[in-house]
Design an enzyme around this catalytic site. Structure first.
Site, PDB file in Angstrom:
ATOM      1  CG  ASP A 260     -87.939 -38.753 -13.611  1.00 22.76           C
ATOM      2  OD1 ASP A 260     -87.613 -38.849 -14.811  1.00 22.76           O
ATOM      3  OD2 ASP A 260     -87.659 -39.622 -12.768  1.00 22.76           O
ATOM      4  N   GLY A 261     -87.194 -36.140 -16.048  1.00 23.09           N
ATOM      5  CA  GLY A 261     -85.921 -35.643 -16.576  1.00 23.09           C
ATOM      6  C   GLY A 261     -84.892 -36.729 -16.819  1.00 23.09           C
TER       7      GLY A 261
ATOM      8  CD  GLN B 273     -64.441 -27.337 -14.784  1.00 23.92           C
ATOM      9  OE1 GLN B 273     -64.329 -27.654 -13.613  1.00 23.92           O
ATOM     10  NE2 GLN B 273     -65.624 -27.287 -15.389  1.00 23.92           N
TER      11      GLN B 273
ATOM     12  CE  LYS C 146     -57.398 -16.074 -23.462  1.00 21.95           C
ATOM     13  NZ  LYS C 146     -58.259 -16.876 -24.316  1.00 21.95           N
TER      14      LYS C 146
ATOM     15  NE  ARG D   4     -59.766 -17.342 -18.939  1.00 26.59           N
ATOM     16  CZ  ARG D   4     -60.774 -16.780 -19.595  1.00 26.59           C
ATOM     17  NH1 ARG D   4     -61.600 -15.958 -18.992  1.00 26.59           N
ATOM     18  NH2 ARG D   4     -60.943 -17.027 -20.882  1.00 26.59           N
TER      19      ARG D   4
HETATM   20  C1  R5P Z   1     -58.602 -20.332 -24.418  1.00 25.32           C
HETATM   21  O1  R5P Z   1     -57.438 -20.405 -24.114  1.00 25.32           O
HETATM   22  C2  R5P Z   1     -59.167 -20.797 -25.713  1.00 25.32           C
HETATM   23  O2  R5P Z   1     -58.216 -21.157 -26.639  1.00 25.32           O
HETATM   24  C3  R5P Z   1     -60.104 -19.754 -26.286  1.00 25.32           C
HETATM   25  O3  R5P Z   1     -59.344 -18.631 -26.669  1.00 25.32           O
HETATM   26  C4  R5P Z   1     -61.151 -19.376 -25.282  1.00 25.32           C
HETATM   27  O4  R5P Z   1     -61.775 -20.516 -24.759  1.00 25.32           O
HETATM   28  C5  R5P Z   1     -62.186 -18.439 -25.894  1.00 25.32           C
HETATM   29  O5  R5P Z   1     -63.122 -18.096 -24.925  1.00 25.32           O
HETATM   30  P1  R5P Z   1     -63.984 -16.789 -25.051  1.00 25.32           P
HETATM   31  O6  R5P Z   1     -64.604 -16.770 -26.413  1.00 25.32           O
HETATM   32  O7  R5P Z   1     -64.996 -16.899 -23.948  1.00 25.32           O
HETATM   33  O8  R5P Z   1     -63.078 -15.619 -24.831  1.00 25.32           O
END
Ligand code: R5P
Length: 296
Positions: free
Chosen positions: A36-37, A94, A193, A195
């Site tokens: 069942d896992g 997270q 960078k 996001r």
């Molecule tokens: C983020 O701040 C980490 O240092 C990496 O740059 C990131 O986790 C890389 O993720 P991905 O290859 O998906 O762009």
């Protein structure tokens, strides 16, 4: 007294490498799946400190459950202290609540492991972008420890590159870029960078003189590869010569992650074996063993 090195199912070779470096005994519990896992673990008796080695890839949730079951078992079998060596530790990204109602997953994970009896976590180049080791240690009674693979990665990259400029993709990678540049007697820079969404990032171009120069890009994790790919593209546009990307954790999620980096113009890809992959040229076992000696 020497610790017992107990191998999780994700990385028995790492457990052996650590045991050999320490001259300790390695134990390999039997980990099976019921139809069942459910996970089923059987382990020999242990005494004193148990060092439990489990990397959290490619199935972080599975590995977490196995870790909880095994730590609880080790405690019952006689371990007085359980040091979880988690070379690649998932969930550290997270670490903050960005949205209302969002789980702070790393805290939840720590509480589970704490309840199972884990006393310490030792990991490699931890994703500490917002929190420090002390703050992570403050989330539960588990004490965090870290080692870095950057020296070994830079040394390895130095074999292929001629006085490379070192580049970090974002400000958080500065600690690694700076260290690698020191070791290679070179200069470094970090990019900006942003996001845009969980799946989309933007790398701001920067005025950097890389024309005709070899470049070493250094980062902790390559997951989808998007971050490094964008950096490679901008370096190629600026006329860089050879470009190596060195990273501690080759998560390489998505079948095209590595090929995408080559297509963008990478000359070499170098990673450690926190997650085994075809670019694992640095064994972190001996680096971990040195740190463990200081913890025992
Ligand atoms: C983020 O701040 C980490 O240092 C990496 O740059 C990131 O986790 C890389 O993720 P991905 O290859 O998906 O762009």
């Amino acid at each position: 007294m020497m610790p017992e090195i107990v191998a999780g199912s994700s990385h028995p070779g790492m457990a052996l490498s650590i045991a050999q470096s320490l001259g300790a005994r390695a134990l390999f519990p039997v980990v099976e799946k019921f139809p069942d896992g459910e996970t089923h673990v059987v382990c020999p008796a242990v005494k004193g400190t148990a060092v439990y080695v489990q990397t959290m890839h490619p199935y972080p949730n599975e590995m977490l459950v196995e870790m909880g079951l095994t730590a609880d078992l080790l405690k019952e079998l006689g371990a007085s202290r359980i040091i979880a060596v988690i070379p690649y530790v998932a969930y550290t990204r997270q670490d903050t609540r960005h949205l209302d109602g969002e789980a702070i997953a790393v805290k939840a994970m720590l509480r589970m492991l704490e309840a199972a009896g884990v006393t310490d976590i030792l990991s490699v180049d931890i994703h500490l972008h917002r929190l420090g080791l002390e703050e992570l240690s403050g989330m539960s009674s588990i004490k965090w420890h870290e080692v870095s693979a950057v020296d070994a990665l830079a040394k390895e990259a130095g074999r292929f590159l001629d006085k490379p400029v070192v580049v970090g993709p974002d400000s958080e990678s500065e600690r690694w870029a700076k260290r690698a540049a020191e070791l290679l007697h070179s200069n470094y820079d970090v990019l900006e960078k942003h996001r845009i969404s969980p799946k989309e990032i933007e790398i701001k171009p920067k005025t950097m003189d890389v024309k005709g120069r070899d470049v070493l890009i250094i980062d902790d994790i390559v997951s989808t590869g998007d971050t490094i790919k964008k950096v490679i593209e901008s370096l190629r546009a600026k006329g860089a010569n050879k470009i190596a990307a060195a990273f501690t954790h080759g998560v390489l999620s998505g079948e095209d992650a590595a090929a995408g980096l080559y297509r963008a113009g990478a000359t070499y890809l170098i990673s450690t074996n926190t997650i085994n992959n075809e670019f694992s040229r640095v064994d972190v076992g001996p680096i971990i063993a040195v740190k463990l000696k200081g913890l025992l």
